[in-house]
Design an enzyme around this catalytic site. Structure first.
Site, mmCIF file in Angstrom:
data_model
loop_
_atom_site.group_PDB
_atom_site.id
_atom_site.type_symbol
_atom_site.label_atom_id
_atom_site.label_comp_id
_atom_site.label_asym_id
_atom_site.label_seq_id
_atom_site.Cartn_x
_atom_site.Cartn_y
_atom_site.Cartn_z
ATOM 1 N N THR A 55 0.815 -1.212 0.000
ATOM 2 C CA THR A 55 0.000 0.000 0.000
ATOM 3 C C THR A 55 0.847 1.260 0.000
ATOM 4 O O THR A 55 0.652 2.162 -0.814
ATOM 5 C CB THR A 55 -0.941 0.007 1.224
ATOM 6 O OG1 THR A 55 -1.725 -1.182 1.229
ATOM 7 C CG2 THR A 55 -1.867 1.212 1.185
ATOM 8 N N GLU A 74 4.110 -2.321 11.725
ATOM 9 C CA GLU A 74 3.722 -3.538 12.436
ATOM 10 C C GLU A 74 3.751 -3.278 13.943
ATOM 11 O O GLU A 74 4.749 -2.784 14.472
ATOM 12 C CB GLU A 74 4.682 -4.682 12.094
ATOM 13 C CG GLU A 74 4.799 -4.991 10.601
ATOM 14 C CD GLU A 74 3.513 -5.522 10.011
ATOM 15 O OE1 GLU A 74 2.890 -6.394 10.653
ATOM 16 O OE2 GLU A 74 3.126 -5.066 8.913
#
Length: 297
Positions: A95, A275
């Site tokens: 993305t 993350e």
């Protein structure tokens, strides 16, 4: 003449099959011009990514990663602890693809493959937070909450726009927390809504207007954001000007260091390259010129 004797090309097998076939059709012919022997491996999970990287790391000259920031993060964490580490090339397949942008890699896959072939190898710093590694950033507060607020369905269909929607939502709900940061030079403490330790220059596809941000300068750049208001954004954009006086910033603090310890009154979850993997307290350090990566000319 081939530039590399042997290379591993790694891609995510969970992506749409037809879309992935199209991506491979664009990338493989270009890359094969520079590689004698190319191993193509389809992975099915993050754990699979790590295992494949470790298995091939000592055997190949070049590791090519077709994937987003999460896949790149997994690969970097797999090879960074090893004594023998291959050169790394990133093909944008996610993305945001933030660190590929740092390396000037085009975001169109066919152009990216050509840039990898024609690019040059550079030494890149790597950040380490406790026992994990990051290329782009480590952060707590607003940045981690933004990642947690992203709707997976929106991300699938809206892509980058989902990050901006999550940011707007998170900013309106931002709450400050108490922190202390200790480096070899100083200790600073106070209230903040976000702390980001940077090695790269892009967050959510947006380049940060800080001229001193370089992934090969042996320094981590630390932004301590006190308030998520318009005054902060004005100060952030002022940092692109050489006459900005850092001591006169009111809504944020900026320091450079190669090692720091971050503590908070209440445990804060940390975001590393997109993350959520750890939390405070955290020891963060820089590993200078730890990886060799391909930068586009």
């Amino acid at each position: 003449m081939s530039k590399y004797d042997e290379a591993l090309f790694l891609y995510n097998g969970n992506d749409d099959h037809e879309e992935m076939q199209r991506k491979l059709m664009y990338a493989i012919p270009k890359l094969s011009l520079a590689i004698k022997q190319l191993h193509i491996v389809q992975t099915e999970s993050i754990e699979d990514v790590k295992k494949v990287c470790i298995r091939y790391a000592a055997k190949v000259d070049l590791l090519l990663i077709l994937g987003g920031d999460g896949t790149v993060h997994a690969c970097i964490n797999a090879i960074s602890p090893l004594k023998k580490r291959p050169i790394v090339g990133i093909l944008p397949g996610g993305t945001c693809n933030d660190f590929s942008r740092v390396l000037n890699i085009p975001q169109q896959l066919e152009k990216a493959a050509a840039a990898i072939v024609e690019g040059h190898v550079v030494d890149i710093d790597v950040g380490k937070a406790d026992d994990r590694y990051f290329l782009n950033f480590w952060g707590i507060g607003l940045i981690a909450e933004t990642s947690q607020n992203i709707d997976p369905n929106q991300k699938k269909y809206l892509g980058v726009l989902s990050y901006f929607m999550s940011t707007l939502k998170t900013i309106t709900q931002a709450k400050s927390f108490s922190y202390a940061i200790t480096t070899d030079e100083q200790t600073v403490q106070g209230e903040a809504v976000m702390i980001v330790v940077l090695n790269g220059r892009y967050l959510g596809t947006q380049e940060l207007p800080i001229s001193s941000l370089q992934p090969d300068d042996g320094k981590l750049d630390v932004l301590i954001v006190k308030n998520s208001n318009l005054a902060f954004f004005r100060e952030l954009f002022s940092m692109d000007h050489p006459d900005t006086k850092l001591k006169e910033l009111n809504e944020m603090m900026y320091i450079q260091t190669d090692r720091l310890r971050v503590t908070t009154d209440d445990r804060k979850e940390a975001d590393m390259d997109g993350e959520i993997v750890s939390g405070t307290p955290t020891e963060v350090e820089l590993l200078p010129k730890h990886l060799q990566m391909i930068r586009a000319k």
